[in-house]
Design an enzyme around this catalytic site. Structure first.
Site, mmCIF file in Angstrom:
data_model
loop_
_atom_site.group_PDB
_atom_site.id
_atom_site.type_symbol
_atom_site.label_atom_id
_atom_site.label_comp_id
_atom_site.label_asym_id
_atom_site.label_seq_id
_atom_site.Cartn_x
_atom_site.Cartn_y
_atom_site.Cartn_z
ATOM 1 N N LYS A 124 29.309 42.785 44.690
ATOM 2 C CA LYS A 124 29.963 43.248 45.916
ATOM 3 C C LYS A 124 28.878 43.768 46.857
ATOM 4 C CE LYS A 124 34.309 45.727 46.572
ATOM 5 N NZ LYS A 124 35.048 46.913 46.105
HETATM 6 C C1 E4P Z 1 38.248 47.163 47.507
HETATM 7 O O1 E4P Z 1 37.559 46.447 46.842
HETATM 8 C C2 E4P Z 1 38.068 48.622 47.618
HETATM 9 O O2 E4P Z 1 37.590 49.089 46.372
HETATM 10 C C3 E4P Z 1 39.351 49.351 47.862
HETATM 11 O O3 E4P Z 1 40.450 48.505 48.008
HETATM 12 C C4 E4P Z 1 39.262 50.474 48.822
HETATM 13 O O4 E4P Z 1 40.513 51.099 48.924
HETATM 14 P P1 E4P Z 1 40.741 52.552 49.555
HETATM 15 O O5 E4P Z 1 40.745 52.416 51.038
HETATM 16 O O6 E4P Z 1 42.073 52.964 49.028
HETATM 17 O O7 E4P Z 1 39.607 53.404 49.055
#
Ligand code: E4P
Length: 218
Positions: free
Chosen positions: A83
């Site tokens: 990522k």
């Molecule tokens: C995606 O890969 C992220 O980890 C995640 O969806 C972020 O979500 P949040 O805005 O609830 O922290």
């Protein structure tokens, strides 16, 4: 639509994997911190619980160090998906890694133009954060519609991974638009199973069945 769970907690992943409906896992540095676990150790454990992609995020901000971190992370397991943030260095890293056959999830996407760049960089997944977009006075699902349109215009293979999902309506809207994947906290995925009329119906059937005095298993 593929279902990923957005957590670094082992038990919820194990539970959802047992349903046969879980296609992958996403983590981020905040979720790793919340788990209180060692990053490498917990990522390895998660990779053993699902066959699909497990996103593990680099924390460097420059391309050269991102590449070094990705080198360490991709050795964890074959299903690790690196990522990277949607920055110039993140997309340079994306292009280099996907060119070598490594899966890449480009995260922190908040505009359709950013998603276009990620697709051009060969991203396996683009992660638009719908919940955080909503929080800032925009409509996160409009963003998903725009990205779907653009990707279809050019037949980009990059999968739209709807992230920062906060409730089941986000999931429904993502499915209607034709997003490829959604990642949600365990609670939201469990909420998808629920309906008050299902519970009420079961209660009624059980009560009537008891009156018959019969059993299926003798
Ligand atoms: C995606 O890969 C992220 O980890 C995640 O969806 C972020 O979500 P949040 O805005 O609830 O922290």
């Amino acid at each position: 639509m593929k279902f990923f769970v957005d957590t670094a907690e082992i038990e919820p992943i194990r539970e959802l994997a047992a349903t046969g409906l879980l296609d992958g896992v996403t983590t981020n540095p905040s979720l790793i911190a919340k788990s209180g676990r060692d990053f490498m150790e917990v990522t390895k454990e998660i990779c053993g619980l699902v066959d699909g992609p497990v996103s593990a995020e680099v924390v460097a901000l420059d391309h050269a160090t991102m590449m070094k971190e990705a080198e360490v992370l991709r050795k964890i397991a074959d299903n690790v998906c690196i990522k990277v943030p949607l920055t110039v260095d993140g997309l340079k890293t994306c292009k280099a890694l996907t060119g070598e056959g490594t899966m890449v999830n480009v995260t922190l996407c908040f505009s359709a133009n950013q998603a276009l760049l990620a697709a051009k960089a060969g991203a396996s997944f683009i992660s638009p954060f719908v919940g955080r977009h909503d929080d800032n006075g925009f409509d996160g699902m409009d963003l998903i519609e725009d990205i779907r349109l653009i990707y279809d215009n050019y037949n980009f293979a990059t999968e739209i991974l709807v992230a920062s999902v906060r409730h089941t309506t986000h999931v429904l809207q993502a499915a209607k638009i034709g997003a490829d994947v959604m990642t949600a906290p365990p609670k939201v995925i469990h909420d998808l199973f629920k309906h008050v009329l299902t519970d009420k119906g079961i209660e009624g059937f059980m009560a009537d069945w008891a009156k018959t005095g019969q059993t299926i298993l003798k």
